[in-house]
Design a protein around this motif. Structure first.
Motif, PDB file in Angstrom:
ATOM      1  N   MET A 187      60.706   8.869  43.812  1.00  0.00           N
ATOM      2  CA  MET A 187      62.107   9.155  43.515  1.00  0.00           C
ATOM      3  C   MET A 187      62.317  10.646  43.289  1.00  0.00           C
ATOM      4  SD  MET A 187      63.707   6.010  41.281  1.00  0.00           S
ATOM      5  CE  MET A 187      62.308   5.452  40.341  1.00  0.00           C
ATOM      6  N   ALA A 188      61.395  11.283  42.568  1.00  0.00           N
ATOM      7  CA  ALA A 188      61.512  12.720  42.343  1.00  0.00           C
ATOM      8  C   ALA A 188      61.398  13.488  43.650  1.00  0.00           C
ATOM      9  CB  ALA A 188      60.432  13.184  41.366  1.00  0.00           C
ATOM     10  N   SER A 189      60.486  13.049  44.494  1.00  0.00           N
ATOM     11  CA  SER A 189      60.320  13.708  45.798  1.00  0.00           C
ATOM     12  C   SER A 189      61.580  13.564  46.645  1.00  0.00           C
ATOM     13  CB  SER A 189      59.118  13.101  46.528  1.00  0.00           C
ATOM     14  OG  SER A 189      58.989  13.645  47.821  1.00  0.00           O
ATOM     15  N   ASN A 190      62.152  12.388  46.664  1.00  0.00           N
ATOM     16  CA  ASN A 190      63.366  12.157  47.448  1.00  0.00           C
ATOM     17  C   ASN A 190      64.550  12.949  46.900  1.00  0.00           C
ATOM     18  OD1 ASN A 190      61.840  10.362  48.906  1.00  0.00           O
ATOM     19  ND2 ASN A 190      62.780   8.527  48.063  1.00  0.00           N
ATOM     20  N   LEU A 191      64.730  12.902  45.567  1.00  0.00           N
ATOM     21  CA  LEU A 191      65.846  13.624  44.965  1.00  0.00           C
ATOM     22  C   LEU A 191      65.690  15.131  45.120  1.00  0.00           C
ATOM     23  CD1 LEU A 191      66.455  11.545  41.712  1.00  0.00           C
ATOM     24  CD2 LEU A 191      67.966  11.705  43.701  1.00  0.00           C
ATOM     25  N   GLY A 199      71.437  23.422  44.577  1.00  0.00           N
ATOM     26  CA  GLY A 199      70.774  24.275  43.597  1.00  0.00           C
ATOM     27  C   GLY A 199      70.055  23.536  42.498  1.00  0.00           C
ATOM     28  N   GLY A 200      69.772  22.261  42.707  1.00  0.00           N
ATOM     29  CA  GLY A 200      69.108  21.462  41.686  1.00  0.00           C
ATOM     30  C   GLY A 200      67.631  21.285  41.938  1.00  0.00           C
ATOM     31  N   THR A 201      66.948  20.741  40.945  1.00  0.00           N
ATOM     32  CA  THR A 201      65.508  20.524  40.992  1.00  0.00           C
ATOM     33  C   THR A 201      65.193  19.127  40.476  1.00  0.00           C
ATOM     34  OG1 THR A 201      65.068  22.874  40.586  1.00  0.00           O
ATOM     35  CG2 THR A 201      63.270  21.338  40.132  1.00  0.00           C
ATOM     36  N   ALA A 202      64.230  18.466  41.104  1.00  0.00           N
ATOM     37  CA  ALA A 202      63.738  17.177  40.615  1.00  0.00           C
ATOM     38  C   ALA A 202      62.219  17.220  40.557  1.00  0.00           C
ATOM     39  CB  ALA A 202      64.193  16.030  41.509  1.00  0.00           C
ATOM     40  N   VAL A 203      61.651  16.753  39.449  1.00  0.00           N
ATOM     41  CA  VAL A 203      60.207  16.699  39.288  1.00  0.00           C
ATOM     42  C   VAL A 203      59.834  15.359  38.663  1.00  0.00           C
ATOM     43  CG1 VAL A 203      59.953  19.203  39.013  1.00  0.00           C
ATOM     44  CG2 VAL A 203      60.258  17.758  36.980  1.00  0.00           C
ATOM     45  N   CYS A 204      58.578  15.006  38.811  1.00  0.00           N
ATOM     46  CA  CYS A 204      58.038  13.839  38.118  1.00  0.00           C
ATOM     47  C   CYS A 204      57.006  14.342  37.122  1.00  0.00           C
ATOM     48  CB  CYS A 204      57.401  12.867  39.104  1.00  0.00           C
ATOM     49  SG  CYS A 204      56.964  11.278  38.366  1.00  0.00           S
ATOM     50  N   ARG A 258      62.147  27.250  37.835  1.00  0.00           N
ATOM     51  CA  ARG A 258      61.602  25.895  37.926  1.00  0.00           C
ATOM     52  C   ARG A 258      61.714  25.285  39.325  1.00  0.00           C
ATOM     53  NH1 ARG A 258      66.077  25.408  34.641  1.00  0.00           N
ATOM     54  NH2 ARG A 258      67.899  24.381  35.565  1.00  0.00           N
ATOM     55  N   ALA A 259      62.534  25.868  40.193  1.00  0.00           N
ATOM     56  CA  ALA A 259      62.646  25.342  41.555  1.00  0.00           C
ATOM     57  C   ALA A 259      61.309  25.365  42.279  1.00  0.00           C
ATOM     58  CB  ALA A 259      63.689  26.142  42.339  1.00  0.00           C
ATOM     59  N   ARG A 260      60.361  26.167  41.803  1.00  0.00           N
ATOM     60  CA  ARG A 260      59.028  26.184  42.439  1.00  0.00           C
ATOM     61  C   ARG A 260      58.308  24.860  42.282  1.00  0.00           C
ATOM     62  NH1 ARG A 260      55.259  28.502  37.978  1.00  0.00           N
ATOM     63  NH2 ARG A 260      56.670  28.570  36.192  1.00  0.00           N
ATOM     64  N   TRP A 261      58.749  24.058  41.296  1.00  0.00           N
ATOM     65  CA  TRP A 261      58.146  22.741  41.065  1.00  0.00           C
ATOM     66  C   TRP A 261      58.876  21.632  41.835  1.00  0.00           C
ATOM     67  CZ3 TRP A 261      53.742  23.753  39.022  1.00  0.00           C
ATOM     68  CH2 TRP A 261      53.580  24.632  37.952  1.00  0.00           C
ATOM     69  N   ASN A 262      59.914  21.948  42.557  1.00  0.00           N
ATOM     70  CA  ASN A 262      60.778  20.924  43.144  1.00  0.00           C
ATOM     71  C   ASN A 262      59.989  19.890  43.941  1.00  0.00           C
ATOM     72  OD1 ASN A 262      63.354  19.824  43.503  1.00  0.00           O
ATOM     73  ND2 ASN A 262      63.657  20.860  45.458  1.00  0.00           N
ATOM     74  N   GLY A 263      60.180  18.623  43.573  1.00  0.00           N
ATOM     75  CA  GLY A 263      59.552  17.515  44.277  1.00  0.00           C
ATOM     76  C   GLY A 263      58.136  17.210  43.866  1.00  0.00           C
ATOM     77  N   GLN A 264      57.582  17.978  42.938  1.00  0.00           N
ATOM     78  CA  GLN A 264      56.172  17.815  42.598  1.00  0.00           C
ATOM     79  C   GLN A 264      55.940  16.804  41.480  1.00  0.00           C
ATOM     80  OE1 GLN A 264      53.635  21.293  42.348  1.00  0.00           O
ATOM     81  NE2 GLN A 264      55.177  22.559  43.368  1.00  0.00           N
ATOM     82  N   SER A 265      54.714  16.299  41.437  1.00  0.00           N
ATOM     83  CA  SER A 265      54.231  15.439  40.366  1.00  0.00           C
ATOM     84  C   SER A 265      53.411  16.303  39.424  1.00  0.00           C
ATOM     85  CB  SER A 265      53.366  14.312  40.953  1.00  0.00           C
ATOM     86  OG  SER A 265      52.639  13.647  39.940  1.00  0.00           O
TER      87      SER A 265
END
Length: 307
Positions: A187-191, A199-204, A258-265
Motif C-alpha cells: 500500500m505504501a509503495s502504491n500510494l 508533492g506527498g510521500t508514503a512510507v511503510c 523525507r521524499a527520499r524515502w518515498n515508497g520504501q519499507s
C-alpha cells in the motif's frame, strides 16, 4: 535554524492509537509540535474485541503530559461513516491534514502462532477478520482521509506493519497474518506513486521486537522489569519500547527531505541509525538485522552487538 518543535503547525491523524506503537507515535508527533487526532475503539466506556484496558483517553492524557496537543476520537476504522466523521472534524477544526498514520491492527488474538496453523486449519471467519483489521481498515482510512491530506502539498502517509519488505519475503507462519502484514508494504509503495504527483510521500514503517503492553503482559513483566523476560525468551534482549518507533515516525515527519524515502519499507532501527535518535535507555536496537543474523542465521553474537 531548527525549531524546538519541528512539527508545529502540522496536523496528524493516528489511526489506531489506543496502545503500543500507535500510542507512542501519537505522543511523539505531538511532542514534536503536531496537533494529533488519536483514534481507537477502546474508551473508558467501551472495550473493543481485544478486551484490553488501555484507552484512547489515556493516549490523549499522555500527549498532554508530553506538552503536546491531542484529541481522543472514538472510531472503528472499518466503518466508513465513523472515519468520515473523524476527517470532517479535522477539516472543520484545523482545515488541513499533514500526516496520516495507518496503524490499525488488533488481530493478534486470532493468529495462534505455534498451534494448528495451516490455512485449512484456521477458521475462515478468523482469517477474514484479520484481513479486515489489518488491510480493509487501512484502505477505508486512506480513501476517506486522503482528499483532505492532498489539499496541502507535502503530506505524509505512514503505513505501519510488522516486518520489513525484506524480512516479509519469508513466510510469516500464518497465511492470513502474512497477507495482513505484507499488504501495508505494498500500500505504501502504491500510494507513493500517486502522492508524488501532489508533492506527498508514503512510507511503510515497522518496529522491531516491540515491548507493547500486550507483550509485557505475555511475559509477566513491566517496562521497568522487562529484562527479566530474557530468561524465558533470550531474543527478547533485542526488544525495543514503543517510544523508539514513535521517534522513528516523528523523525521522518520532521525531515524536509523525507521524499527520499518515498515508497520504501523502513524499520525503527534503520531510521535510528539515519536520524540519531535512541530508545528510552539510550540504545539503538536494530532488531531486524539481529533477527536475520542471530535468531534465524545462527550467528554467535549477543543482542548488545545490535543495540
Amino acid at each position: 535554524m531548527e525549531t524546538e518543535k519541528p512539527l508545529t503547525g502540522r496536523v496528524a491523524l493516528v489511526a489506531g492509537a489506543t496502545r503500543g506503537a500507535g500510542r507512542a507515535i501519537a505522543v511523539q508527533l505531538a511532542a514534536a509540535g503536531a496537533t494529533v487526532y488519536a483514534t481507537g475503539r477502546t474508551t473508558r466506556e467501551k472495550r473493543s474485541e481485544m478486551g484490553r484496558a488501555e484507552t484512547i483517553e489515556e493516549t490523549a492524557e499522555l500527549i498532554g503530559a508530553a506538552g503536546g496537543t491531542g484529541f481522543a476520537v472514538p472510531a472503528d476504522h472499518l466503518e466508513e461513516e465513523q472515519v468520515r466523521a473523524v476527517a470532517e472534524r479535522i477539516d472543520r477544526e484545523q482545515g488541513r491534514l499533514d500526516i496520516l498514520v495507518n496503524n490499525v491492527w488488533g488481530g493478534d488474538r486470532l493468529v495462534g502462532f505455534g498451534e494448528a496453523n495451516r490455512m485449512w486449519e484456521i477458521r475462515l471467519e478468523d482469517g477474514l477478520r484479520m484481513l479486515e483489521l489489518g488491510v480493509k481498515s487501512h484502505i477505508v482510512t486512506s480513501s476517506v482521509a486522503l482528499p483532505l491530506l492532498v489539499r496541502t502539498r507535502g503530506g505524509l502517509v505512514v503505513e505501519m506493519t510488522d516486518g520489513t519488505a525484506e524480512s516479509n519475503r519469508d513466510y510469516r507462519e500464518n497465511f492470513y497474518f502474512d497477507l495482513a502484514k505484507n499488504a501495508p508494504v505494498r500500500m505504501a509503495s502504491n500510494l507513493a506513486h500517486e502522492l508524488e504527483s501532489v508533492g506527498g510521500t508514503a512510507v511503510c514503517v515497522t518496529p522491531g521486537f516491540l515491548r507493547s503492553e500486550a507483550m509485557l503482559d505475555h511475559f509477566g513483566v513491566t517496562e521497568p522489569t522487562w529484562r527479566d523476560a530474557i530468561a524465558d525468551e533470550p531474543h527478547f534482549a533485542i526488544a525495543e519500547s514503543p517510544v523508539f518507533v514513535g521517534r522513528a515516525v516523528a523523525a521522518v515527519a520532521a525531515d524536509a527531505d523525507r521524499a527520499r524515502w518515498n515508497g520504501q519499507s523502513l524499520s525503527s532501527g534503520q531510521l535510528a541509525a539515519e536520524y540519531g535518535f535512541t530508545d528510552t535507555d539510550g540504545s539503538r536496537p536494530d532488531a531486524w538485522r539481529y533477527i536475520s543474523e542471530v535468531a534465524l542465521g545462527g550467528a554467535d553474537r549477543s543482542a548488545d552487538d545490535y543495540r
